[in-house]
Each structure stands twice: as structure tokens, then as C-alpha cells.
Design an enzyme around this catalytic site. Sequence first.
Site, PDB file in Angstrom:
ATOM      1  N   CYS A 100      -2.646   4.004  14.018  1.00 37.67           N
ATOM      2  CA  CYS A 100      -3.642   3.090  13.476  1.00 37.67           C
ATOM      3  C   CYS A 100      -4.964   3.797  13.184  1.00 37.67           C
ATOM      4  O   CYS A 100      -5.508   4.481  14.042  1.00 37.67           O
ATOM      5  CB  CYS A 100      -3.903   2.036  14.538  1.00 37.67           C
ATOM      6  SG  CYS A 100      -3.713   0.408  13.931  1.00 37.67           S
ATOM      7  N   CYS A 125       4.912  -0.069   8.147  1.00 37.61           N
ATOM      8  CA  CYS A 125       3.486  -0.324   7.940  1.00 37.61           C
ATOM      9  C   CYS A 125       3.159   0.037   6.486  1.00 37.61           C
ATOM     10  O   CYS A 125       3.252   1.199   6.079  1.00 37.61           O
ATOM     11  CB  CYS A 125       2.687   0.531   8.926  1.00 37.61           C
ATOM     12  SG  CYS A 125       0.921   0.312   8.766  1.00 37.61           S
ATOM     13  N   CYS A 163     -12.159   4.516  11.100  1.00 34.81           N
ATOM     14  CA  CYS A 163     -10.910   4.616  10.338  1.00 34.81           C
ATOM     15  C   CYS A 163     -10.948   5.757   9.323  1.00 34.81           C
ATOM     16  O   CYS A 163     -11.860   5.844   8.502  1.00 34.81           O
ATOM     17  CB  CYS A 163     -10.667   3.286   9.611  1.00 34.81           C
ATOM     18  SG  CYS A 163      -9.263   3.345   8.507  1.00 34.81           S
ATOM     19  N   CYS A 167     -14.753   1.103   7.482  1.00 36.55           N
ATOM     20  CA  CYS A 167     -14.862   0.882   8.942  1.00 36.55           C
ATOM     21  C   CYS A 167     -15.062   2.242   9.610  1.00 36.55           C
ATOM     22  O   CYS A 167     -14.393   3.222   9.263  1.00 36.55           O
ATOM     23  CB  CYS A 167     -13.616   0.193   9.469  1.00 36.55           C
ATOM     24  SG  CYS A 167     -13.275  -1.382   8.642  1.00 36.55           S
ATOM     25  N   CYS A 171      -9.671   2.913   0.518  1.00 35.14           N
ATOM     26  CA  CYS A 171     -10.179   1.619   0.970  1.00 35.14           C
ATOM     27  C   CYS A 171     -11.701   1.607   0.843  1.00 35.14           C
ATOM     28  O   CYS A 171     -12.360   2.615   1.093  1.00 35.14           O
ATOM     29  CB  CYS A 171      -9.789   1.370   2.424  1.00 35.14           C
ATOM     30  SG  CYS A 171     -10.318  -0.251   3.009  1.00 35.14           S
ATOM     31  N   GLU A 193       0.246   6.461   1.936  1.00 42.51           N
ATOM     32  CA  GLU A 193       1.135   6.709   3.075  1.00 42.51           C
ATOM     33  C   GLU A 193       1.761   5.410   3.544  1.00 42.51           C
ATOM     34  O   GLU A 193       1.138   4.344   3.478  1.00 42.51           O
ATOM     35  CB  GLU A 193       0.336   7.347   4.217  1.00 42.51           C
ATOM     36  CG  GLU A 193      -0.086   8.756   3.864  1.00 42.51           C
ATOM     37  CD  GLU A 193      -0.895   9.452   4.950  1.00 42.51           C
ATOM     38  OE1 GLU A 193      -0.837  10.679   5.015  1.00 42.51           O
ATOM     39  OE2 GLU A 193      -1.577   8.777   5.731  1.00 42.51           O
TER      40      GLU A 193
END
Length: 356
Positions: free
Chosen positions: A348, A113, A127, A124, A120, A100
Site C-alpha cells: 500500500c 489491486c 504515498c 497524499c 495521481c 502497476e
Amino acid sequence: MTNAAPTPPKADLLNLTRSELEAFVLDELKQPRFRADQLWHWLWHKNAADFSAMTNLSAALKAKLAERAAIVRPSIDVVRVSRDGTIKLLLRLADGERVETVLIPMAGHYTLCLSTQVGCAMGCTFCSTGELGFTRNMTMGEILGQILAARAHIAENALPPLKNLVFMGMGEPLMNLTELLRSLETLGSPEGISISPRRSTVSSVGIPQGLKILGDSGLAVPAISLHAPTQELREKLMPKAARVPLEELLACLDNYPLKQRERVTYEYILLGGVNDSIAHAKQLVRLLGQRRCKVNLISYNPPPPQTGPAPYSAPDPEGVLAFENYLRSKRITTFLRRSMGQDIAAACGQLKLLTG
Ligand code: SF4
């Protein structure tokens, strides 16, 4: 039985740096150097999607290019537009993987962004991308291809121009350092994308070896995902990132080669009841008060309900203001970042390849 010589793979032109493209033109195509300038301009400045559009190249050269090279760009699978004007593009890469990229509206222009990895590995806890796990690194062509896709969308819809880049989408950029550096180098190349790397921010959880190399390259200033004022709390929120002790990370950033007026940015996501009290703000001031930095505060965006229960809750808005005011009262340059694109899961920490 005759064995036909295998056809050499086509060169992926968007995955070549300026010097690599020149070498391809000189050594493979046996063409003069100025042809590399022309190709570069068509690929990165004019956003040409195929060789037939390159009107100043001869028919013979276009045929040769079609035989020996390819322009491999991410295709736009889904476009979602938020109530606040944020645009999320779900892109499909050549091997079918998806990432994305998000266009964030600013005054008279957009910031893009960018993602740097498919998924990933950092995990975290706040996230959504971390929940996907890691699939693979993106190539330079795929990273910068997001800019070409976004520019094509902007042109088709007569939208304001793209001016700034943040490497803050899916993935940890410093875990894909080679392709990140190639991308930053290509951004700065004249007659190309024409967005200065100095208008680009690289967001990272903070990997000292990578920061050292990025700093030495002089190509970008980092924004560090800090999110906790103590080692103990950081270990809970970002267990993998916190394998680098906070002290070591901050010492590394104190030595980051900054130009005049530049400062390291620390990102701090406010999680309701977890890291958003005045006591936390005081700890943060103790940590950063003497450092050349600025702080970006971001209110946590719970993921959309269809993805299951949220791990954290949004902070109380009054508490957010009190947190911000406390940092400012201690002379820490602080910005409260407005969360954009929440209704389309583009804010975010929300990027999770949702199409619904
Ligand atoms: Fe990865 Fe960044 Fe999400 Fe952490 S916040 S899991 S580094 S994408």
C-alpha cells in the site's frame, strides 16, 4: 488529385460496455444480436487476445472484425514476485504509459489491486504514487484489461484463481468516475469477467459528489482513506483530500445507501510518531464510535531506499497492537491488515513504477 476517404478508427472492443458492443455488432457489423454474446464471451470470459482464436465465428466475420475492430490489452512489461507470494505486474498501455497492478495471495485465491489512473493528482504525503503526479485517466478497457493480464499470468503459471478486486492501486478512482462506473457495470455483466461488483471494493480519499453517484449506482461499497482522526492532522497528511472537511465527508458517508450487513470501511495508515498514539486512537473512537463501519489498520511501508529518504517511519509494532486493541475494546470492528509485497514495492502506498 483524388482524396481517399479517411479510414475510420478501429473500435476498441474492450472499451465497449455490453450494450455498446451490441450496438456495434448490430449497427456497424450488421450482424445478429447473438454475435455480440459470442464476442463478449470470447473477450471477457475466454480471454481471447485476437479474432483468430474465436472458433465459432465464420472466416468472413473474423476478417470483418480484423478490419473494423481491435482488442487492445495492456501488455506485461515486468513481473516481480515477493517473498510472501505477492505478484506485481508492470503493465504497458497502448500509448506507452505504464501502470502497476498487484496480485495479493489469499487463502486459495488471489485479490487483484487495480489502478484507475496513470499517476495521481491527490499528492497524499505518505504515498509514492502521489509523487509521480497525474498523467491521465485510464479507460474502462485499460482498467479491466488489468484483470485480463492478471488472469493470463495466472493461467500461464497454474496459479490459484482471482476472486476479489480492490480499486486501490495507482490513482483516485472517484476522480475517474465515468470509467469506474462503466468498469463496475461491465464486471456485473453475465458471461463476462464473472467477478461480482459486490466482491469489489472501491478505495477513495472521499469525494462527496462521487460517493453520492457511486452510492446511487448500487455497484460498490467504498473504503475511505481516512488516515487521521482530526481535520487538522488530515490537512497535513492529505492536503488535497482534506479540502473536503471531515464533518462533511462523514455526513456524506452516514447517508451512503448500504445493504443489510454492509458497512463503510475506513482505512487508517499508521505512521510512526504521527498518528499512531493511544490519544489518536481515542480521537478515532470519538469520530467513528457511533457509526456503522469497520476500520482497517495498515502499518506504513517506507518506500525502498533507492527512491530517497522516506517521509515517515514505520510504527512501533507494539504500539500498533495497542492501537488495534483500544479500538476493539470500544467495540469498533477492527482489522490489522498484513502488509504484503513490501520487498518488491508492491505494498500500500508504494506503487511507483519501479522495475529494479
Ligand atoms: Fe493518490 Fe491514493 Fe496515493 Fe492518495 S493514496 S496519492 S489518492 S494513489
